[in-house]
Design a protein around this motif. Structure first.
Motif, PDB file in Angstrom:
ATOM      1  N   SER A  55       0.827  -1.201   0.000  1.00  0.00           N
ATOM      2  CA  SER A  55       0.000   0.000   0.000  1.00  0.00           C
ATOM      3  C   SER A  55       0.867   1.260   0.000  1.00  0.00           C
ATOM      4  N   PRO A  56       0.338   2.390  -0.478  1.00  0.00           N
ATOM      5  CA  PRO A  56       1.081   3.658  -0.411  1.00  0.00           C
ATOM      6  C   PRO A  56       1.465   4.024   1.021  1.00  0.00           C
ATOM      7  N   VAL A  57       0.627   3.652   1.987  1.00  0.00           N
ATOM      8  CA  VAL A  57       0.938   3.944   3.388  1.00  0.00           C
ATOM      9  C   VAL A  57       2.212   3.202   3.804  1.00  0.00           C
ATOM     10  N   THR A  58       2.344   1.968   3.370  1.00  0.00           N
ATOM     11  CA  THR A  58       3.535   1.180   3.686  1.00  0.00           C
ATOM     12  C   THR A  58       4.779   1.817   3.073  1.00  0.00           C
ATOM     13  N   VAL A  59       4.657   2.272   1.829  1.00  0.00           N
ATOM     14  CA  VAL A  59       5.780   2.933   1.162  1.00  0.00           C
ATOM     15  C   VAL A  59       6.148   4.214   1.899  1.00  0.00           C
ATOM     16  N   ARG A  60       5.130   4.980   2.300  1.00  0.00           N
ATOM     17  CA  ARG A  60       5.388   6.232   3.009  1.00  0.00           C
ATOM     18  C   ARG A  60       6.133   5.961   4.324  1.00  0.00           C
ATOM     19  N   GLU A  61       5.743   4.914   5.020  1.00  0.00           N
ATOM     20  CA  GLU A  61       6.409   4.534   6.273  1.00  0.00           C
ATOM     21  C   GLU A  61       7.867   4.140   6.005  1.00  0.00           C
ATOM     22  N   ALA A  62       8.084   3.412   4.915  1.00  0.00           N
ATOM     23  CA  ALA A  62       9.442   2.980   4.582  1.00  0.00           C
ATOM     24  C   ALA A  62      10.329   4.168   4.217  1.00  0.00           C
ATOM     25  N   LEU A  63       9.798   5.102   3.448  1.00  0.00           N
ATOM     26  CA  LEU A  63      10.578   6.279   3.067  1.00  0.00           C
ATOM     27  C   LEU A  63      10.916   7.139   4.286  1.00  0.00           C
ATOM     28  N   THR A  64       9.995   7.194   5.239  1.00  0.00           N
ATOM     29  CA  THR A  64      10.277   7.924   6.477  1.00  0.00           C
ATOM     30  C   THR A  64      11.456   7.284   7.211  1.00  0.00           C
ATOM     31  N   ALA A  65      11.466   5.954   7.280  1.00  0.00           N
ATOM     32  CA  ALA A  65      12.569   5.243   7.934  1.00  0.00           C
ATOM     33  C   ALA A  65      13.887   5.472   7.195  1.00  0.00           C
ATOM     34  N   LEU A  66      13.848   5.468   5.882  1.00  0.00           N
ATOM     35  CA  LEU A  66      15.063   5.701   5.089  1.00  0.00           C
ATOM     36  C   LEU A  66      15.583   7.123   5.287  1.00  0.00           C
ATOM     37  N   ARG A  67      14.682   8.070   5.412  1.00  0.00           N
ATOM     38  CA  ARG A  67      15.112   9.448   5.695  1.00  0.00           C
ATOM     39  C   ARG A  67      15.782   9.520   7.067  1.00  0.00           C
ATOM     40  N   GLU A  68      15.213   8.834   8.040  1.00  0.00           N
ATOM     41  CA  GLU A  68      15.788   8.841   9.383  1.00  0.00           C
ATOM     42  C   GLU A  68      17.170   8.192   9.411  1.00  0.00           C
ATOM     43  N   GLN A  69      17.400   7.256   8.505  1.00  0.00           N
ATOM     44  CA  GLN A  69      18.700   6.591   8.410  1.00  0.00           C
ATOM     45  C   GLN A  69      19.689   7.391   7.562  1.00  0.00           C
ATOM     46  N   GLY A  70      19.227   8.488   6.983  1.00  0.00           N
ATOM     47  CA  GLY A  70      20.100   9.310   6.162  1.00  0.00           C
ATOM     48  C   GLY A  70      20.355   8.754   4.778  1.00  0.00           C
ATOM     49  N   LEU A  71      19.516   7.832   4.327  1.00  0.00           N
ATOM     50  CA  LEU A  71      19.710   7.209   3.018  1.00  0.00           C
ATOM     51  C   LEU A  71      18.916   7.894   1.913  1.00  0.00           C
ATOM     52  N   VAL A  72      17.876   8.615   2.298  1.00  0.00           N
ATOM     53  CA  VAL A  72      16.995   9.266   1.327  1.00  0.00           C
ATOM     54  C   VAL A  72      16.704  10.684   1.813  1.00  0.00           C
ATOM     55  N   ALA A  73      16.600  11.616   0.880  1.00  0.00           N
ATOM     56  CA  ALA A  73      16.208  12.999   1.197  1.00  0.00           C
ATOM     57  C   ALA A  73      14.972  13.340   0.374  1.00  0.00           C
TER      58      ALA A  73
END
Length: 250
Positions: A55-73
């Motif tokens: 789901s888009p919600v799952t993707v949004r949660e994953a991108l938030t985690a990646l941002r917190e890890q400094g892997l995605v901006a």
């Protein structure tokens, strides 16, 4: 967006029941291996949801985690979206990882690596198409052109992912990606002299030649020898880091 070779495994549908952490792992592995490059724009949340089958919600949660890890901006406005950040581990961090692994565990990891990579080479010789061979050949050139240790490690890892992708087995490719992020950087960590780098290029070329010739046993033998040669170099470096190597020994 390209979807050939090892990159296809990054964006392959997830197995049923997998959640945001699986999306995080898949994208984080792609970033660590350089399959997704710094400043590359990721597909939209909707596209990622369709690609992974979540789901888009799952993707949004994953991108938030990646941002917190400094892997995605995330960038707003016109031309905005989620972009890959350059967060590759340096040599000092990898040295610490190598110190933390026991010699017996490093050998066990390499044995697992050999089982996966050797099988990938065997199957690639039977299944690889012209595009697969072209990607592998390009990988040989990438290693040959690498001018620093980080570039050499990334070229090594990507070559092995492309070798697994050439075997036309999504599960095998995903296993190779996981191994490359876990043990690959440690095996390719030792600094290579020009002569050593040239030998590694020769080993890659021998694997590609066997794959192109359809000789699975030869491809497997070259792949296995290549990994165990890397293990020998990493073991020497590890003993030095642990203070267990006589400084007068070669």
């Amino acid at each position: 967006m390209r979807s050939d070779g090892g990159r296809a495994a990054v964006f392959a549908p997830l197995e049923s029941g997998r959640r945001a952490d699986a999306v995080v792992r898949r994208l984080a592995d792609g970033i660590a291996l350089g399959l997704l490059v710094p400043d590359e724009q990721l597909p939209s949340e909707t596209e990622l949801a369709d690609t992974f089958g979540v789901s888009p919600v799952t993707v949004r949660e994953a991108l938030t985690a990646l941002r917190e890890q400094g892997l995605v901006a995330t960038r707003r406005g016109r031309g905005g979206g989620s972009f890959v950040r350059d967060a590759r581990a340096g040599a000092s961090a990898l040295h610490e990882r190598l110190r933390a692994v026991s010699p017996s565990e490093l050998r066990d990891l390499a044995d697992h690596y050999v089982a996966v990579t050797g099988t990938a080479a065997l199957l690639a010789a039977d299944r690889a198409g012209a595009q697969d061979v072209a990607l592998l050949t390009a990988g040989v050139g990438e290693l040959e052109r690498a001018t620093d240790a980080g570039g050499r490690r990334r070229a090594e890892s990507r070559f092995h992912v492309e070798l697994a992708a050439a075997a036309q087995s999504p599960r095998l490719t995903r296993a190779e990606i996981a191994l490359q992020t876990e043990v690959g950087p440690l095996l390719w960590l030792p600094t290579a002299t020009p002569a050593a780098q040239a030998e590694q290029v020769r080993q890659h070329a021998a694997i590609v030649e066997a794959v192109a010739a359809g000789d699975g046993q030869r491809a497997r033998a070259h792949a296995v020898a290549h990994v165990y040669a890397a293990l020998a170099r990493a073991s020497v470096l590890q003993l030095g880091l642990l203070g267990q190597l006589d400084p007068d020994e070669d």
